[in-house]
Design an enzyme around this catalytic site. Structure first.
Site, PDB file in Angstrom:
ATOM      1  N   PRO A 107       0.814  -1.223   0.000  1.00  0.00           N
ATOM      2  CA  PRO A 107       0.000   0.000   0.000  1.00  0.00           C
ATOM      3  C   PRO A 107       0.843   1.267   0.000  1.00  0.00           C
ATOM      4  O   PRO A 107       0.324   2.349  -0.234  1.00  0.00           O
ATOM      5  CB  PRO A 107      -0.840  -0.120   1.279  1.00  0.00           C
ATOM      6  CG  PRO A 107      -0.130  -1.116   2.129  1.00  0.00           C
ATOM      7  CD  PRO A 107       0.563  -2.050   1.202  1.00  0.00           C
TER       8      PRO A 107
ATOM      9  N   GLU B 182       3.138  -7.428   8.963  1.00  0.00           N
ATOM     10  CA  GLU B 182       3.232  -5.980   9.177  1.00  0.00           C
ATOM     11  C   GLU B 182       3.924  -5.267   8.017  1.00  0.00           C
ATOM     12  O   GLU B 182       3.722  -4.086   7.804  1.00  0.00           O
ATOM     13  CB  GLU B 182       3.982  -5.700  10.488  1.00  0.00           C
ATOM     14  CG  GLU B 182       3.946  -4.258  10.940  1.00  0.00           C
ATOM     15  CD  GLU B 182       2.540  -3.790  11.307  1.00  0.00           C
ATOM     16  OE1 GLU B 182       2.307  -2.565  11.296  1.00  0.00           O
ATOM     17  OE2 GLU B 182       1.687  -4.653  11.613  1.00  0.00           O
TER      18      GLU B 182
ATOM     19  N   ARG C  55      -3.925  -8.658 -20.511  1.00  0.00           N
ATOM     20  CA  ARG C  55      -4.901  -8.329 -21.548  1.00  0.00           C
ATOM     21  C   ARG C  55      -4.363  -7.316 -22.558  1.00  0.00           C
ATOM     22  O   ARG C  55      -4.962  -7.110 -23.610  1.00  0.00           O
ATOM     23  CB  ARG C  55      -6.197  -7.829 -20.922  1.00  0.00           C
ATOM     24  CG  ARG C  55      -6.079  -6.515 -20.190  1.00  0.00           C
ATOM     25  CD  ARG C  55      -7.316  -6.227 -19.352  1.00  0.00           C
ATOM     26  NE  ARG C  55      -8.555  -6.431 -20.073  1.00  0.00           N
ATOM     27  CZ  ARG C  55      -9.077  -5.580 -20.933  1.00  0.00           C
ATOM     28  NH1 ARG C  55      -8.435  -4.447 -21.188  1.00  0.00           N
ATOM     29  NH2 ARG C  55     -10.213  -5.828 -21.547  1.00  0.00           N
TER      30      ARG C  55
ATOM     31  N   ASP D 122     -10.469   0.759 -23.973  1.00  0.00           N
ATOM     32  CA  ASP D 122     -10.817   0.673 -22.557  1.00  0.00           C
ATOM     33  C   ASP D 122     -10.702   2.024 -21.868  1.00  0.00           C
ATOM     34  O   ASP D 122      -9.946   2.893 -22.279  1.00  0.00           O
ATOM     35  CB  ASP D 122      -9.882  -0.304 -21.840  1.00  0.00           C
ATOM     36  CG  ASP D 122     -10.205  -1.747 -22.164  1.00  0.00           C
ATOM     37  OD1 ASP D 122     -11.323  -2.000 -22.617  1.00  0.00           O
ATOM     38  OD2 ASP D 122      -9.335  -2.600 -21.970  1.00  0.00           O
TER      39      ASP D 122
END
Length: 249
Positions: free
Chosen positions: A92, A119, A157, A172
């Site tokens: 993250p 963690e 893709r 897209d």
């Protein structure tokens, strides 16, 4: 000839079984365009207990992934590799994953994805092993497996021959810098809701103009931030001005 090979380092290889054997990802492997090796990096631990994590120096909650197993796993994978491919931590704290990043990764022949847990990573993994860190959003998951699948699907893709229609990926959302225009299929009328006449006209120039304007409209309504960096023509800008004035077609 395989166009792109993935090495996925994870403590839960079974999570990838369904993903790799389904849908477009499965077809890409069957066509020989993509290959994937899922590696349990616990196998590269340095003690008899197969330890991959330990408590953080300085105290604190949680467990931190040790450097030895991941360094050993990557070095084993690359022992016959003349060039170092991107080695990507799923975290993250990483760079926000975008379509442009997916397109850049699709240019490589090999990618190594590391799925973290607990963690976090020992900082030496970030500093001396990884070349990239990727986040799929401002939220925290149990591990990096789902983000790794997101990255793999998005990249696969884009490879030539994966999608049945080579223009599909180009149209897209985000590929052009805009959200995708609305799509319709048969029947031409459903419960009183009709397909826009222009799409039934067969006039390709008018259809393309309508699609471009609808992509602009949808982006303006839902993600106006994208318009700041999208490649816009003077005609596009004129249409956006009409939307702002409340007179868009």
């Amino acid at each position: 000839m395989v166009r792109l090979h993935f090495d996925v380092l994870t403590l839960f290889p079974e999570m990838f079984t369904g993903f790799l054997s389904s849908s477009i990802v499965k077809k890409a492997h069957e066509k020989g365009i993509v290959s994937t090796s899922v590696v349990d990096f616990r196998e590269f631990s340095t003690d008899k207990h197969r330890t991959v994590d330990d408590t953080p120096y300085g105290g604190g909650s949680g467990m931190v992934l040790k450097p030895e197993p991941l360094f050993r796993a990557v070095e084993h994978l690359l022992q016959d590799e003349p060039e170092r491919p991107p080695i990507i931590l799923m975290t993250p704290q990483g760079e926000r994953f975008t379509q442009k990043k997916a397109e850049a990764l699709a240019e490589h022949r090999r990618l190594i994805l590391i799925c973290g847990h607990y963690e976090g990573y020992d900082e030496r993994i970030r500093q001396h092993l990884a070349t990239d860190e990727i986040s799929i959003g401002d939220f925290v998951l149990t591990g990096g497996e789902l983000p790794a699948m997101v990255v793999m699907d998005s990249v696969i893709r884009l490879l030539p021959g994966v999608l049945g229609n080579e223009s599909s990926a180009k149209d897209d959302s985000f590929s052009t810098g805009l959200l995708e225009y609305p799509q319709y299929t048969r029947p031409a009328e459903f419960r009183g809701w009709k397909v826009p006449e222009v799409l039934l006209s067969g006039h390709h120039q008018n259809i393309e103009r309508w699609r471009r304007q609808e992509a602009l409209r949808r982006t303006w309504e839902r993600r106006p931030d994208l318009l700041r960096t999208a490649r816009l023509t003077e005609e596009d800008r004129a249409f956006l001005r009409k939307l702002e004035e409340g007179s868009g077609e």
